[in-house]
Design an enzyme around this catalytic site. Structure first.
Site, PDB file in Angstrom:
ATOM      1  N   SER A 191       0.839  -1.198   0.000  1.00 58.09           N
ATOM      2  CA  SER A 191       0.000   0.000   0.000  1.00 58.09           C
ATOM      3  C   SER A 191       0.880   1.255   0.000  1.00 58.09           C
ATOM      4  O   SER A 191       1.649   1.476  -0.925  1.00 58.09           O
ATOM      5  CB  SER A 191      -0.951  -0.044   1.201  1.00 58.09           C
ATOM      6  OG  SER A 191      -1.970   0.905   1.072  1.00 58.09           O
ATOM      7  N   ASP A 267      -9.418  -6.284  -4.176  1.00 59.74           N
ATOM      8  CA  ASP A 267      -9.094  -5.068  -3.423  1.00 59.74           C
ATOM      9  C   ASP A 267     -10.165  -4.017  -3.703  1.00 59.74           C
ATOM     10  O   ASP A 267     -10.323  -3.561  -4.843  1.00 59.74           O
ATOM     11  CB  ASP A 267      -7.718  -4.551  -3.868  1.00 59.74           C
ATOM     12  CG  ASP A 267      -7.177  -3.440  -2.971  1.00 59.74           C
ATOM     13  OD1 ASP A 267      -7.993  -2.764  -2.312  1.00 59.74           O
ATOM     14  OD2 ASP A 267      -5.949  -3.247  -2.956  1.00 59.74           O
ATOM     15  N   HIS A 297      -7.434  -5.936  -0.065  1.00 60.64           N
ATOM     16  CA  HIS A 297      -6.348  -4.979   0.144  1.00 60.64           C
ATOM     17  C   HIS A 297      -5.385  -5.421   1.234  1.00 60.64           C
ATOM     18  O   HIS A 297      -4.175  -5.259   1.097  1.00 60.64           O
ATOM     19  CB  HIS A 297      -6.926  -3.605   0.498  1.00 60.64           C
ATOM     20  CG  HIS A 297      -5.890  -2.531   0.586  1.00 60.64           C
ATOM     21  ND1 HIS A 297      -5.200  -2.071  -0.511  1.00 60.64           N
ATOM     22  CD2 HIS A 297      -5.401  -1.841   1.656  1.00 60.64           C
ATOM     23  CE1 HIS A 297      -4.341  -1.134  -0.137  1.00 60.64           C
ATOM     24  NE2 HIS A 297      -4.435  -0.989   1.167  1.00 60.64           N
TER      25      HIS A 297
END
Length: 341
Positions: A191, A267, A297
């Site tokens: 991320s 995600d 995610h």
């Protein structure tokens, strides 16, 4: 907001102090309007809104305090039976980074890759310990876990420039150790961490110090994420209005080291198409994308074939082979061979 970024809900802090400032600002505007009129008041109001928007962005992006007590309690590797030592890394701008060095047995530590683990935008490195356990036991690597400035026990305040400085200081630190193979340093970022490692890989000096890069469920840029999370009209906001930009879609074209893109197709925060965009724009001649149909995610790492896919990529990097992979590592993923773009 109900979405999660880095494992926790994205929320703007609603402390009493924030409300007090808002009320005080509103009263100040009313008084200003009474004495100076509408035009000057409107100008001041627009300026205040711009400044507030600019500086409140850090509160929306960086969440070192979520979940609660993340700044005072950092789970240690020992809780997962991982051998480790605690280290402090000092940056050029006098910030001290708190880190865990998780090492393989002495007779193997110098012959295996070393992962540098950069986590998402919330919590601390200790919250990623299960994934680190998997890397340690499935990939048999050393792992250097790091908390960014302002996270966990690290000093300082997070910022885009600051996190880039942190990452470079961490790579420099590894070169001061003699218990690892400096030719097998792997930058891993999930991320927000993916944006950080892309920034390092695009640096011509530091790209020569790493073997390869692995990014997982990361984004093309913060302005692009604003369009996804706020409103499509956010693309009308001038780029200079964003304090944190993380223009990975531009930087990735400058990267030449081997790259693996790990993408969870389920995600619902960072659109998987962003990972595909980064893959296509990546300037490396040795790149792979590993996509997991059921990966979300924050849990792509639990999918079947996750560690096998990474292991196969590492073997390629270690052997300097350019031959494509013959088959996907496991049944629940989609593996794409290298493509010229």
């Amino acid at each position: 907001m109900s979405q999660e970024f880095g494992g926790v809900p994205i929320t703007i802090p609603r402390s009493r102090s924030v409300f007090a400032i808002l009320i005080a600002g509103f009263l100040a505007i009313l008084i200003f309007y009474y004495y100076y009129g509408s035009i000057l008041t409107l100008s001041v109001l627009i300026t205040i809104i711009f400044v507030a928007f600019y500086y409140l962005q850090d509160m929306v992006l960086y969440h070192p305090d979520l979940p609660a007590n993340s700044r005072i309690y950092v789970p240690i590797p020992k809780l997962h039976n991982l051998p480790h030592e605690t280290v402090n890394i000092h940056t050029p701008d006098k910030v001290t980074l708190h880190a865990f060095w998780v090492y393989q047995p002495v007779d193997r530590s110098k012959g295996v890759p070393t992962f540098v683990y950069f986590h998402g935008n919330a919590g601390n490195m200790g919250h990623r310990m299960q994934n680190v356990w998997g890397i340690y036991n499935h990939l048999h690597c050393n792992i250097l876990m790091v908390d960014y400035r302002g996270y966990g026990f690290s000093t300082g305040v997070p910022s885009e420039r600051g996190l880039g400085t942190d990452a470079r200081a961490v790579v420099d630190y590894l070169y001061t150790r003699n218990d690892l193979d400096h030719a097998q340093i792997v930058l891993f970022g999930r991320s927000l961490g993916g944006a950080v490692v892309i920034d390092v890989a695009a640096d011509t000096v530091y790209s020569q110090k790493i073997m390869c890069v692995i990014v997982e469920n990361t984004f093309t840029s913060i302005p692009d994420m604003a369009v996804e999370l706020v409103h499509p009209s956010a693309n009308l906001i001038p780029r200079f209005c964003f304090k944190n930009k993380y223009f990975s879609s531009w930087k990735i074209g400058k990267c030449s080291v081997p790259f693996l893109f790990v993408s969870g197709l389920a995600d619902n925060l960072v659109p998987p198409r962003m990972m595909r965009t980064l893959y296509m724009k990546c300037g490396s001649e040795r790149k792979r994308i590993l996509e997991f149909i059921g990966g979300a995610h924050n849990d792509t790492w639990i999918m079947d074939g996750y560690y096998q896919g990474i292991q196969q990529f590492l073997l390629e990097c270690q052997s300097l082979s350019t031959a494509p992979l013959d088959k996907p590592p496991a049944k629940s993923n989609v593996w794409h061979e290298i493509q010229e773009v």
